[in-house]
Design a protein around this motif. Structure first.
Motif, mmCIF file in Angstrom:
data_model
loop_
_atom_site.group_PDB
_atom_site.id
_atom_site.type_symbol
_atom_site.label_atom_id
_atom_site.label_comp_id
_atom_site.label_asym_id
_atom_site.label_seq_id
_atom_site.Cartn_x
_atom_site.Cartn_y
_atom_site.Cartn_z
ATOM 1 N N GLU A 254 91.567 80.122 55.198
ATOM 2 C CA GLU A 254 91.836 81.533 55.484
ATOM 3 C C GLU A 254 91.301 81.968 56.730
ATOM 4 O O GLU A 254 90.491 81.679 57.616
ATOM 5 C CB GLU A 254 91.085 82.311 54.895
ATOM 6 N N THR A 255 92.952 83.155 57.027
ATOM 7 C CA THR A 255 92.248 83.934 58.068
ATOM 8 C C THR A 255 92.377 85.215 58.007
ATOM 9 O O THR A 255 92.764 85.692 56.874
ATOM 10 C CB THR A 255 93.125 83.381 59.717
ATOM 11 N N PRO A 256 91.464 85.550 59.028
ATOM 12 C CA PRO A 256 91.881 87.228 58.733
ATOM 13 C C PRO A 256 92.975 88.078 59.020
ATOM 14 O O PRO A 256 94.224 87.262 60.130
ATOM 15 C CB PRO A 256 91.548 87.924 60.325
ATOM 16 N N SER A 257 93.962 88.497 57.909
ATOM 17 C CA SER A 257 94.655 89.334 58.245
ATOM 18 C C SER A 257 94.844 90.782 58.986
ATOM 19 O O SER A 257 96.183 91.124 59.585
ATOM 20 C CB SER A 257 95.700 89.711 56.830
ATOM 21 N N ILE A 258 93.685 91.297 58.965
ATOM 22 C CA ILE A 258 94.436 92.803 59.842
ATOM 23 C C ILE A 258 93.455 92.335 61.087
ATOM 24 O O ILE A 258 92.615 91.543 61.968
ATOM 25 C CB ILE A 258 93.190 93.330 59.320
ATOM 26 N N THR A 259 93.876 93.194 62.229
ATOM 27 C CA THR A 259 93.578 93.562 63.554
ATOM 28 C C THR A 259 93.291 94.272 64.261
ATOM 29 O O THR A 259 94.057 95.929 63.751
ATOM 30 C CB THR A 259 93.996 92.348 64.860
ATOM 31 N N VAL A 260 92.395 95.149 65.159
ATOM 32 C CA VAL A 260 91.877 96.537 65.530
ATOM 33 C C VAL A 260 91.810 96.282 66.622
ATOM 34 O O VAL A 260 90.667 95.306 67.301
ATOM 35 C CB VAL A 260 90.414 96.632 65.260
ATOM 36 N N PHE A 261 93.073 96.675 67.729
ATOM 37 C CA PHE A 261 92.861 96.905 69.122
ATOM 38 C C PHE A 261 93.083 94.638 69.998
ATOM 39 O O PHE A 261 92.301 94.604 70.655
ATOM 40 C CB PHE A 261 91.888 97.473 69.598
ATOM 41 N N VAL A 263 91.595 92.397 67.985
ATOM 42 C CA VAL A 263 90.760 91.447 67.498
ATOM 43 C C VAL A 263 90.755 91.363 66.393
ATOM 44 O O VAL A 263 90.871 92.350 65.290
ATOM 45 C CB VAL A 263 88.829 92.498 68.154
ATOM 46 N N PRO A 264 90.819 90.299 65.892
ATOM 47 C CA PRO A 264 90.561 89.975 64.679
ATOM 48 C C PRO A 264 89.577 90.554 63.198
ATOM 49 O O PRO A 264 88.240 90.058 64.240
ATOM 50 C CB PRO A 264 90.872 88.899 64.237
ATOM 51 N N ILE A 265 89.668 90.818 61.483
ATOM 52 C CA ILE A 265 88.535 91.310 61.915
ATOM 53 C C ILE A 265 88.451 90.399 60.221
ATOM 54 O O ILE A 265 89.060 90.308 59.107
ATOM 55 C CB ILE A 265 87.777 92.544 61.377
ATOM 56 N N LEU A 266 87.824 90.134 59.676
ATOM 57 C CA LEU A 266 87.058 88.948 59.097
ATOM 58 C C LEU A 266 86.245 89.255 57.862
ATOM 59 O O LEU A 266 84.658 89.471 58.205
ATOM 60 C CB LEU A 266 87.058 86.758 59.448
ATOM 61 N N PHE A 267 86.616 89.671 56.984
ATOM 62 C CA PHE A 267 86.120 89.976 55.177
ATOM 63 C C PHE A 267 86.068 89.212 54.148
ATOM 64 O O PHE A 267 87.177 89.196 53.350
ATOM 65 C CB PHE A 267 86.954 92.112 54.750
ATOM 66 N N GLU A 268 85.247 88.586 54.966
ATOM 67 C CA GLU A 268 85.339 86.978 53.763
ATOM 68 C C GLU A 268 85.073 88.154 51.784
ATOM 69 O O GLU A 268 85.684 87.236 51.664
ATOM 70 C CB GLU A 268 83.260 86.906 54.172
ATOM 71 N N ASP A 269 84.017 88.917 52.118
ATOM 72 C CA ASP A 269 83.498 89.233 50.662
ATOM 73 C C ASP A 269 84.962 90.302 49.987
ATOM 74 O O ASP A 269 85.012 89.880 48.746
ATOM 75 C CB ASP A 269 82.293 90.093 50.476
ATOM 76 N N ILE B 30 83.936 89.756 63.343
ATOM 77 C CA ILE B 30 84.936 90.141 63.719
ATOM 78 C C ILE B 30 84.722 89.973 65.338
ATOM 79 O O ILE B 30 84.293 88.812 65.946
ATOM 80 C CB ILE B 30 84.214 91.989 64.402
ATOM 81 N N GLY B 31 86.283 89.176 65.709
ATOM 82 C CA GLY B 31 86.893 88.473 66.740
ATOM 83 C C GLY B 31 86.290 87.126 66.859
ATOM 84 O O GLY B 31 86.146 86.938 67.834
ATOM 85 N N ASN B 34 80.728 86.605 64.373
ATOM 86 C CA ASN B 34 79.943 86.530 63.346
ATOM 87 C C ASN B 34 79.058 87.285 62.944
ATOM 88 O O ASN B 34 78.067 87.422 63.272
ATOM 89 C CB ASN B 34 79.183 85.100 62.760
ATOM 90 N N ILE B 35 78.806 88.802 62.760
ATOM 91 C CA ILE B 35 77.897 89.476 63.015
ATOM 92 C C ILE B 35 77.124 89.630 61.785
ATOM 93 O O ILE B 35 75.569 89.597 62.311
ATOM 94 C CB ILE B 35 78.632 90.952 62.255
ATOM 95 N N ASP B 36 77.129 88.731 60.932
ATOM 96 C CA ASP B 36 75.633 88.954 60.049
ATOM 97 C C ASP B 36 74.988 87.710 60.489
ATOM 98 O O ASP B 36 73.612 87.667 60.544
ATOM 99 C CB ASP B 36 76.126 88.154 58.728
#
Lengths: 460, 88
Positions: A254-261, A263-269, B30-31, B34-36
Motif C-alpha cells: 500500500e501507498t498513500p492515495s492522497i497528497t496535499v501540495f 506531499v503524500p499522506i498515509l493513514f494506516e488506520d 506525512i511525506g 512517520n509523525i507517530d
C-alpha cells in the motif's frame, strides 16, 4: 553395403557439427527468443530491430563474468554469423570483473536476417542471481543513443507479491510469540513512495476456538511493515497466535492515495468496511491457512482470559461474591455498597472500553492518539552527536557529546546541594511552590473559560 | 452493580454505534515522515530531559491537564451540539 554405411556416418557427423559448436559456447539452437527464454529464463534477451551499427555494453559490478553472443534469429546454428560476425565464437567476451566491454557490429545486411537480430547475454552467475544484482546491459547506436536496455531482475518488474508465509492452504503450529507472517515480492520504482510504502497484513480466524483480542468472536492480527526501498523486498514479523482453526489473511502493498501540495499522506488506520480510501493497494494476495495447534501456555492463558472478566473478576473483585449468601466471601455491607458503587476493577474495565471502543475511533481517535503519546511516561535517550576537529596537521580528533550524561551530571550536582538546616535539596524546597503556581494558573484559565461560557449563555 | 450496569449499558451502546469506525493506532505518515514515531520519540526525550530539569515536568503536567479540559469540551460539543455549554 559398406560404402553406404560410411556415407551415412559422414552425413551424421555433418549434422552433429552444430551440436559440437553449441557445446563450445556459441549461439544456442533456438530460433525464437521465447523458446530460448523458456529453456533458460535467467538469460536476458534483446531484440534489435532497426538496421544500423550497434554497440553492446555489458556491465556487471558483481562477481559474475558475463559474456554475450549475437545470433541471427532467422539463421540458427550452422548458418548464423557468417556475414556479420565472422565466426561461431562468442562475439563478446568479458574477462572476470571487467566492467566495460564494447564491440560494434552491423545488424542486417545478411540476407534474410536483415533487421532481425537477437542478442543475448549470459554469465557464469546469471543476471539477477546472487552476487550479480548490479548487472545490466544496454545498446547504443551511432554516437551513443540508447536504443534498448536491460537490468536485473530479468523479466517481471511489476509491483507484486511473490510469496507469503504461512504458505496458502498449509498448516502451521502456533507457538508463543513466534508465529511468523512474511511476504516477499517486488515494488517497481514508479510505484514506490519513500517511507510511505507499507506491506499491510491482516489475518483473522475464521473457525475454531475464538477467544479474545480484536473481536469477541475470533482472534485477529494486523500489521503495517515498512518497505524500505523499491525493488525486491522481503519483510516479516512475528506475533502471538493462540487460536487454532482456519485463518484467512490479506497481504497488500500500500501507498498513500492522497497528497496535499504534493506531499503524500498515509493513514494506516483508516480501514472502513469498504476499504481504506486513503491508501491504494498496488498488489494484493489472499491467503487461507490452518493453525493446527496452539501452545499449551497460550491455550491456558486464553482460557484464563476468557473467564477472566466473567468469572474470576466477578468472584474475587466485584460485589457478586459479597452478595452470594452461600459464598465464603459473603459480606452484606460490602454487598450493599457494591450495589451503587462499582468496584475499581469494573471502573477500570469501563474506562478501558471507553478508551478502546469510543475514544480511539477515527477521526477523533487521532486527537486521542496525540494525547496518549503525550501522556506516555517512557523515556528515550537524548541523541548524541560528534564534532570533528579539523587540523592542518596530520592529527585530528573527534569530540563526542552525550547530552544525557551532561544533564544527569548537572541534576546530580543540583540535588546534592542541600539546606543545612532542613537537609532538603533545592527541588524539595522549591517544587511545591512551582506546583502551586502552575495549579493556580491552570485553574484560573479554566475558570475564566467557564465564566466566558456563562457569559455567552446569558447573552443568548 | 446498579451504577455499573448503567455505565456498562451506556458505554456498550456507544461502542456499538461507533463499532464500524476504524480504530486509530498510529498518527499518519506525512511525506514519508512517520509523525507517530517522531512524536513518541520526542516525548520520550522530553521526559528524559524533564527527569533532570524537573520544573519542566510540572509545567508539562499543567499543559496536559489543560488539553484534557479542552478535549472534554470538544467531546461534549460533539455529542450535545448546540446544547453544549458555551455553544452559540
Amino acid at each position: 553395403m559398406r560404402p553406404i554405411k560410411y556415407l551415412s556416418t559422414i552425413i551424421g557427423l555433418f549434422f552433429l557439427f552444430p551440436a559440437f559448436a553449441f557445446a563450445y559456447g556459441t549461439c544456442p539452437g533456438a530460433t525464437t527468443a521465447e523458446s530460448l527464454m523458456s529453456s533458460n529464463p535467467s538469460i536476458p534477451i534483446f531484440t534489435v530491430s532497426p538496421v544500423g551499427v550497434y554497440s553492446l555494453y555489458i556491465t556487471d559490478t558483481g562477481s559474475a563474468s558475463p559474456y554475450g553472443y549475437i545470433c541471427d534469429l532467422t539463421h540458427p546454428i550452422g548458418a548464423l554469423n557468417s556475414g556479420n560476425f565472422g565466426s561461431y565464437n562468442p562475439l563478446l567476451t568479458l574477462d572476470s570483473q571487467s566492467n566495460f566491454f564494447s564491440t560494434a557490429y552491423t545488424n542486417g545486411g545478411n540476407g534474410s536476417g536483415a533487421g532481425d537480430t537477437m542478442v543475448y547475454i549470459n554469465s557464469t552467475s546469471p543476471f539477477g542471481g546472487a552476487g550479480s544484482d548490479n548487472g545490466y546491459a544496454f545498446f547504443t547506436v551511432g554516437s551513443g543513443n540508447l536504443v534498448g536496455a536491460y537490468s536485473t531482475p530479468p523479466g517481471d518488474t511489476t509491483t507484486r507479491i511473490d510469496s507469503v508465509v504461512p504458505v496458502p492452504d498449509s498448516s502451521a503450529n502456533a507457538t508463543s510469540t513466534s508465529f511468523t507472517f512474511s511476504a516477499s515480492g517486488y515494488v517497481n520504482g514508479n510505484d514506490y513512495a519513500t517511507s510511505s510504502t507499507m506491506l499491510h497484513i491482516r489475518a483473522r480466524q475464521l473457525t475454531g476456538m475464538g477467544l479474545r483480542d480484536n473481536s469477541i468472536l475470533s482472534q485477529g492480527v494486523e500489521f503495517y511493515i515498512p518497505i524500505t526501498a523499491s525493488g525486491a523486498f522481503s519483510v516479516s514479523t512475528t506475533t502471538n497466535i493462540y487460536s487454532s482453526g482456519q485463518w484467512t489473511a490479506y497481504y497488500a502493498i500500500e501507498t498513500p492515495s492522497i497528497t496535499v501540495f504534493g506531499v503524500p499522506i498515509l493513514f494506516e488506520d483508516f480501514w472502513l468496511p469498504g476499504g481504506n480510501f486513503f491508501t491504494k493497494s498496488l498488489a494484493v494476495i489472499y491467503d487461507k491457512f490452518e493453525v493446527a495447534t496452539s501452545s499449551s501456555f497460550e491455550q491456558q492463558e486464553a482460557a484464563i482470559d476468557i473467564s477472566g472478566n466473567s468469572i474470576v473478576a466477578s468472584t474475587t473483585v466485584s460485589g457478586a461474591n459479597n452478595c452470594a449468601a452461600l459464598s465464603a466471601g459473603f459480606d452484606l455491607g460490602a454487598c450493599l455498597t457494591s450495589l451503587v458503587q462499582p468496584s475499581d476493577a469494573e471502573l477500570a474495565d469501563d474506562v478501558n472500553t471507553v478508551k478502546t471502543k469510543i475514544l480511539a475511533k477515527a477521526p477523533w481517535g487521532y486527537v486521542y492518539r496525540f494525547v496518549s503519546i503525550l501522556s506516555a511516561s517512557s523515556t528515550v535517550a537524548l541523541p548524541t552527536f560528534n564534532v570533528d576537529i579539523a587540523d592542518n596537521t596530520a592529527a585530528s580528533g573527534t569530540l563526542a557529546f552525550d547530552p544525557g550524561d551532561m544533564l544527569s551530571g548537572g541534576g546530580t550536582l543540583l540535588s546534592g546541594i542541600t539546606d543545612p538546616h532542613s537537609g532538603k535539596n533545592m527541588r524539595q524546597i522549591i517544587e511545591p511552590f512551582i506546583q502551586l503556581f502552575i495549579a493556580i494558573s491552570v485553574l484560573i484559565i479554566i475558570f475564566h473559560d467557564l465564566m466566558a461560557m456563562g457569559h455567552h449563555q446569558k447573552h443568548k | 452493580m446498579i451504577i455499573q450496569l448503567i455505565i456498562a449499558v451506556f458505554t456498550s451502546i456507544l461502542a456499538a454505534i461507533f463499532a464500524w469506525l476504524p480504530s486509530v493506532t498510529t498518527l499518519p505518515t506525512i511525506g514519508g515522515y512517520n509523525i507517530d514515531t517522531a512524536l513518541a520519540q520526542g516525548v520520550g526525550m522530553f521526559y528524559t530531559y524533564a527527569g533532570v530539569v524537573w520544573p519542566v515536568s510540572d509545567v508539562f503536567l499543567g499543559f496536559l491537564f489543560l488539553i484534557g479540559y479542552y478535549t472534554l469540551k470538544m467531546v461534549l460539543k460533539f455529542f450535545l451540539g448546540h446544547r453544549a455549554p458555551g455553544s452559540h
